[in-house]
Design an enzyme around this catalytic site. Structure first.
Site, PDB file in Angstrom:
ATOM      1  N   ALA A  62       0.548  -0.855   0.545  1.00 36.44           N
ATOM      2  CA  ALA A  62       0.250  -0.062   0.337  1.00 36.44           C
ATOM      3  C   ALA A  62       0.505   1.102  -0.215  1.00 36.44           C
ATOM      4  O   ALA A  62       0.189   2.314   0.312  1.00 36.44           O
ATOM      5  CB  ALA A  62      -1.065  -0.174   0.976  1.00 36.44           C
ATOM      6  N   ALA A  63       2.152   1.149  -1.138  1.00 31.55           N
ATOM      7  CA  ALA A  63       2.704   2.248  -0.826  1.00 31.55           C
ATOM      8  C   ALA A  63       2.836   3.510  -1.969  1.00 31.55           C
ATOM      9  O   ALA A  63       3.263   4.441  -1.650  1.00 31.55           O
ATOM     10  CB  ALA A  63       4.534   1.955  -0.284  1.00 31.55           C
TER      11      ALA A  63
ATOM     12  N   ARG B 175      -3.273   8.687  -9.958  1.00 34.20           N
ATOM     13  CA  ARG B 175      -4.207   9.078 -10.564  1.00 34.20           C
ATOM     14  C   ARG B 175      -5.448   9.295 -10.429  1.00 34.20           C
ATOM     15  O   ARG B 175      -7.015  10.070 -10.791  1.00 34.20           O
ATOM     16  CB  ARG B 175      -4.323   7.905 -12.159  1.00 34.20           C
ATOM     17  CG  ARG B 175      -3.365   8.109 -13.238  1.00 34.20           C
ATOM     18  CD  ARG B 175      -2.854   7.348 -14.047  1.00 34.20           C
ATOM     19  NE  ARG B 175      -4.445   6.713 -14.587  1.00 34.20           N
ATOM     20  CZ  ARG B 175      -4.320   5.076 -14.928  1.00 34.20           C
ATOM     21  NH1 ARG B 175      -3.807   4.503 -14.801  1.00 34.20           N
ATOM     22  NH2 ARG B 175      -5.463   5.464 -15.912  1.00 34.20           N
TER      23      ARG B 175
ATOM     24  N   LYS C  64      -4.452   6.450  -1.800  1.00 29.55           N
ATOM     25  CA  LYS C  64      -5.216   5.464  -3.007  1.00 29.55           C
ATOM     26  C   LYS C  64      -6.064   4.352  -2.197  1.00 29.55           C
ATOM     27  O   LYS C  64      -7.129   4.722  -2.037  1.00 29.55           O
ATOM     28  CB  LYS C  64      -4.993   5.008  -3.670  1.00 29.55           C
ATOM     29  CG  LYS C  64      -5.479   4.001  -4.706  1.00 29.55           C
ATOM     30  CD  LYS C  64      -4.560   3.650  -6.520  1.00 29.55           C
ATOM     31  CE  LYS C  64      -3.687   2.667  -6.065  1.00 29.55           C
ATOM     32  NZ  LYS C  64      -3.270   2.114  -7.418  1.00 29.55           N
TER      33      LYS C  64
ATOM     34  N   GLY D  84      10.049  -0.280  -6.401  1.00 31.66           N
ATOM     35  CA  GLY D  84       9.517  -1.369  -6.535  1.00 31.66           C
ATOM     36  C   GLY D  84       8.837  -2.525  -5.389  1.00 31.66           C
ATOM     37  O   GLY D  84       9.071  -2.250  -4.130  1.00 31.66           O
ATOM     38  N   THR D  85       7.818  -3.012  -6.585  1.00 28.27           N
ATOM     39  CA  THR D  85       7.108  -3.955  -5.637  1.00 28.27           C
ATOM     40  C   THR D  85       7.854  -5.116  -4.706  1.00 28.27           C
ATOM     41  O   THR D  85       7.662  -4.935  -3.800  1.00 28.27           O
ATOM     42  CB  THR D  85       5.956  -5.095  -6.597  1.00 28.27           C
ATOM     43  OG1 THR D  85       6.826  -5.889  -7.155  1.00 28.27           O
ATOM     44  CG2 THR D  85       5.165  -4.435  -7.103  1.00 28.27           C
TER      45      THR D  85
ATOM     46  N   GLY E 215      -3.247  -3.602  -1.488  1.00 30.13           N
ATOM     47  CA  GLY E 215      -4.056  -3.044  -1.523  1.00 30.13           C
ATOM     48  C   GLY E 215      -4.971  -1.986  -1.906  1.00 30.13           C
ATOM     49  O   GLY E 215      -6.282  -1.582  -1.534  1.00 30.13           O
TER      50      GLY E 215
ATOM     51  N   ALA F 224     -45.845  13.646  17.548  1.00 29.60           N
ATOM     52  CA  ALA F 224     -45.148  14.431  16.460  1.00 29.60           C
ATOM     53  C   ALA F 224     -44.403  15.376  17.365  1.00 29.60           C
ATOM     54  O   ALA F 224     -44.409  16.005  17.668  1.00 29.60           O
ATOM     55  CB  ALA F 224     -45.883  14.535  16.052  1.00 29.60           C
TER      56      ALA F 224
ATOM     57  N   SER G  93     -47.274  15.325  21.699  1.00 35.38           N
ATOM     58  CA  SER G  93     -46.837  16.120  20.924  1.00 35.38           C
ATOM     59  C   SER G  93     -45.732  16.875  21.293  1.00 35.38           C
ATOM     60  O   SER G  93     -46.165  17.477  22.122  1.00 35.38           O
ATOM     61  CB  SER G  93     -47.131  16.338  19.462  1.00 35.38           C
ATOM     62  OG  SER G  93     -47.888  15.495  19.143  1.00 35.38           O
TER      63      SER G  93
HETATM   64  C1  UD1 Z   1       2.707  -4.765 -10.913  1.00 38.32           C
HETATM   65  C2  UD1 Z   1       3.057  -5.805 -11.727  1.00 38.32           C
HETATM   66  C3  UD1 Z   1       2.628  -6.303 -13.352  1.00 38.32           C
HETATM   67  C4  UD1 Z   1       1.364  -6.887 -12.770  1.00 38.32           C
HETATM   68  C5  UD1 Z   1       0.683  -5.797 -12.276  1.00 38.32           C
HETATM   69  C6  UD1 Z   1      -0.957  -6.029 -11.989  1.00 38.32           C
HETATM   70  C7  UD1 Z   1       5.666  -6.097 -11.167  1.00 38.32           C
HETATM   71  C8  UD1 Z   1       6.845  -5.672 -11.157  1.00 38.32           C
HETATM   72  N1  UD1 Z   1       4.706  -6.178 -11.659  1.00 38.32           N
HETATM   73  O1  UD1 Z   1       2.293  -4.282 -11.904  1.00 38.32           O
HETATM   74  O2  UD1 Z   1       3.260  -8.065 -13.075  1.00 38.32           O
HETATM   75  O3  UD1 Z   1       0.246  -7.023 -13.960  1.00 38.32           O
HETATM   76  O4  UD1 Z   1       1.301  -5.493 -10.944  1.00 38.32           O
HETATM   77  O5  UD1 Z   1      -1.971  -4.446 -11.674  1.00 38.32           O
HETATM   78  O6  UD1 Z   1       4.645  -6.432  -9.221  1.00 38.32           O
HETATM   79  N2  UD1 Z   1       4.662  -0.905  -4.182  1.00 38.32           N
HETATM   80  C9  UD1 Z   1       5.313  -0.586  -3.490  1.00 38.32           C
HETATM   81  N3  UD1 Z   1       6.135  -0.189  -3.437  1.00 38.32           N
HETATM   82  C10 UD1 Z   1       6.503   0.166  -4.378  1.00 38.32           C
HETATM   83  C11 UD1 Z   1       5.378  -0.602  -5.910  1.00 38.32           C
HETATM   84  C12 UD1 Z   1       4.230  -1.172  -5.365  1.00 38.32           C
HETATM   85  O7  UD1 Z   1       3.407  -0.530  -2.404  1.00 38.32           O
HETATM   86  O8  UD1 Z   1       7.258   0.402  -4.740  1.00 38.32           O
HETATM   87  C13 UD1 Z   1       2.454  -1.116  -4.970  1.00 38.32           C
HETATM   88  C14 UD1 Z   1       1.573  -0.514  -5.479  1.00 38.32           C
HETATM   89  O9  UD1 Z   1       0.435   0.352  -4.183  1.00 38.32           O
HETATM   90  C15 UD1 Z   1       0.964  -0.592  -5.916  1.00 38.32           C
HETATM   91  C16 UD1 Z   1       1.388  -2.604  -6.126  1.00 38.32           C
HETATM   92  O10 UD1 Z   1       2.399  -2.918  -4.967  1.00 38.32           O
HETATM   93  O11 UD1 Z   1      -0.581  -1.587  -4.858  1.00 38.32           O
HETATM   94  C17 UD1 Z   1       1.641  -2.745  -7.476  1.00 38.32           C
HETATM   95  O12 UD1 Z   1       2.261  -1.477  -8.091  1.00 38.32           O
HETATM   96  P1  UD1 Z   1       1.830  -0.954  -9.492  1.00 38.32           P
HETATM   97  O13 UD1 Z   1       2.657   0.138  -9.534  1.00 38.32           O
HETATM   98  O14 UD1 Z   1       0.317  -0.165  -9.748  1.00 38.32           O
HETATM   99  O15 UD1 Z   1       2.703  -2.102 -10.191  1.00 38.32           O
HETATM  100  P2  UD1 Z   1       1.764  -2.820 -11.891  1.00 38.32           P
HETATM  101  O16 UD1 Z   1       3.247  -1.488 -12.934  1.00 38.32           O
HETATM  102  O17 UD1 Z   1       0.581  -2.509 -12.218  1.00 38.32           O
END
Ligand code: UD1
Length: 448
Positions: free
Chosen positions: A9-10, A15, A22, A80-81, A104, A362, A387
């Site tokens: 949820a970071a 958008r 979000k 990144g994730t 999230g 009432a 009332s």
């Molecule tokens: C990611 C996946 C993609 C998948 C898609 C589905 C990766 C690299 N890619 O892409 O394969 O099809 O989701 O929606 O994992 N987030 C963090 N910290 C970060 C980056 C992201 O907490 O540093 C969280 C975001 O808040 C979000 C989720 O991870 O809830 C996904 O991040 P987002 O950047 O939307 O990933 P996508 O590029 O859509």
């Protein structure tokens, strides 16, 4: 096998064009992240770790209110994730079992699907949740060999052949905690986005001699929310599904498309909901109750056979006994309305207890607030409140007592007594006629 959830949820959610993070935007009265957590709760997680970043304080405050046991960890830079999930590792210290990574902002995931991911874990080290995308666009593509997930390739890094694959990554992943942390430490950021991808895990697993697979969910379940338009569409989807479920379980909805439910609304069989009714969180309605048109209910319980509205407002703490009636333009807050009691017209009942069979005339108001504190009103069984009575709390009206219309009740009324607390009427014969004549003369004089 114990389970933990790591909820991402970071992200900024640019958008949404909002000051609010979000994941705190709401569907059916609950933040997006709460929907994901409710689905996750079904697998009885031993730990829940929420990775916050943008708007971390707000998300942490919401978590404290929604699930105080969730551990929040901060990802100060969104790298990144994969990097995000790694931030949860310290919070998983001492935990031995499976981790499910959830987003999230993905509210529709079903508990059964999470169960299926855990079941697939019995035969594979890594389980990814995939879906057939109608428009694969920017989703990561799942490269399968039979039931083996060879690797995930992000759209940005994919070849045209890989982009033609429609089996896509939802982002959800399950793995043993120690295995996942070990693999995450090997993730690098040498890709088109310069990010640490969680999606590198299946390939790293294969290189380490571990197996990965992907199971399928309906695309609808994996729907992520990025814009306010998507949020509104998600609300519509939620409502449509809930209305259908309500009808299925025997609730009468005259015009289902005009009724809005909260995530936790519960309505008994044979209850009836008329058009244009809105349920906020925390409402239960028992069998056979009738919620009439244009009513708004929140944090309330409506007993069997009770009637609410039309145009009634039940606020948190409203408890209506069986067969009670709350009619038009009546507001009830923190009050218990006894069995068969009636508050039929234009009243405010707050911080009160109304005995069974009592009748509130009432325009009656419980004056519960002195500007600083709230005070209680107690009304005995079968009491009759005339009332336009003002009940200045704290005050008690005994069983079967009465108050005269227009009374301002500041002292307790004993059981069976009649309380009269208003100016005595005096009639002045002919005075109205004289007064009118004088006023007309004054008006005529001004014109001349
Ligand atoms: C990611 C996946 C993609 C998948 C898609 C589905 C990766 C690299 N890619 O892409 O394969 O099809 O989701 O929606 O994992 N987030 C963090 N910290 C970060 C980056 C992201 O907490 O540093 C969280 C975001 O808040 C979000 C989720 O991870 O809830 C996904 O991040 P987002 O950047 O939307 O990933 P996508 O590029 O859509």
């Amino acid at each position: 096998m114990p389970t933990a959830l790591v909820i991402l949820a970071a992200g900024q959610g640019t958008r949404m064009n909002s000051e609010m993070p979000k994941v705190l935007h709401r569907i059916a009265g609950a933040p997006l992240i709460a929907h994901a957590m409710r689905a996750g709760a079904a697998v009885a997680p031993e730990r829940v770790v929420v990775v916050t970043g943008h708007g971390a304080e707000q998300v942490e405050a919401a978590m404290a209110a929604f699930d105080a046991s969730a551990i929040c960890v901060r990802q100060t830079e969104q790298l990144g994730t994969g990097h995000a999930v790694l931030q949860a590792a310290p919070a998983l210290d001492g935990f031995a079992g499976d981790v499910i990574v959830l987003y999230g902002d993905t509210p529709f995931i079903r508990p059964e699907t999470l169960g299926a991911m855990l079941a697939a874990r019995r035969s594979h080290d890594i389980v990814v949740l995939g879906f057939e995308a109608a428009e694969p666009g920017g989703y990561g593509r799942l490269l399968m060999e039979d039931d083996r997930l060879v690797r995930i390739v992000e759209a940005k890094d994919a070849t045209p052949e890989q982009l033609a694959i429609s089996f896509c990554n939802s982002g959800l992943l399950a793995a043993d905690a120690a295995t996942l942390t070990g693999l995450l430490k090997k993730v690098e950021n040498d890709n088109a986005a310069g990010e640490y991808y969680l999606t590198d895990i299946p390939a790293l697993a294969a290189a380490a001699g571990l197996s990965a697979t992907a199971i399928r969910a309906a695309e609808r379940e994996t729907l992520g929310i990025d814009t306010r338009a998507a949020l509104a569409r998600a609300e519509a989807l939620f409502q449509a599904a809930r209305r259908a479920e309500m009808l299925e379980t025997g609730v009468a909805l005259t015009a289902p498309e005009t009724v809005f439910f909260a995530y936790d609304t519960e309505i008994g069989r044979d209850a009836e909901v008329e058009p244009n009714v809105v349920f906020g969180p925390g409402v239960t309605v028992e069998s056979g109750a009738r919620i009439r048109a244009f009513s708004h209910l929140e944090g309330a319980h409506v007993g069997a056979g009770a009637t609410v509205g039309p145009y009634a407002r039940l606020r948190p703490g409203a408890e209506l006994g069986n067969g009670a009636r709350v009619g038009n333009f009546v507001e009830v807050k923190e009050a218990r309305i006894g069995e068969g009691a009636k508050v039929n017209h234009l009243s405010y009942i707050g911080d009160a207890t109304l005995g069974e069979g009592s009748n509130i005339g009432a325009g009656t108001i419980t004056c519960n607030y002195d500007g600083v504190m709230k005070h209680e009103t107690q009304i005995g069984a079968r009491a009759f409140i005339g009332s336009n009575t003002m009940l200045v709390a704290p005050v008690t009206v005994g069983e079967e007592a009465m108050t005269a219309s227009g009374s301002v009740i500041t002292e307790d009324v004993p059981a069976g007594a009649l309380a009269l607390a208003r100016g005595k009427q005096v009639n002045k014969p002919g005075l109205a006629t004289k007064l009118m004549a004088r006023l007309r003369a004054i008006k005529a004089g001004k014109k001349g």
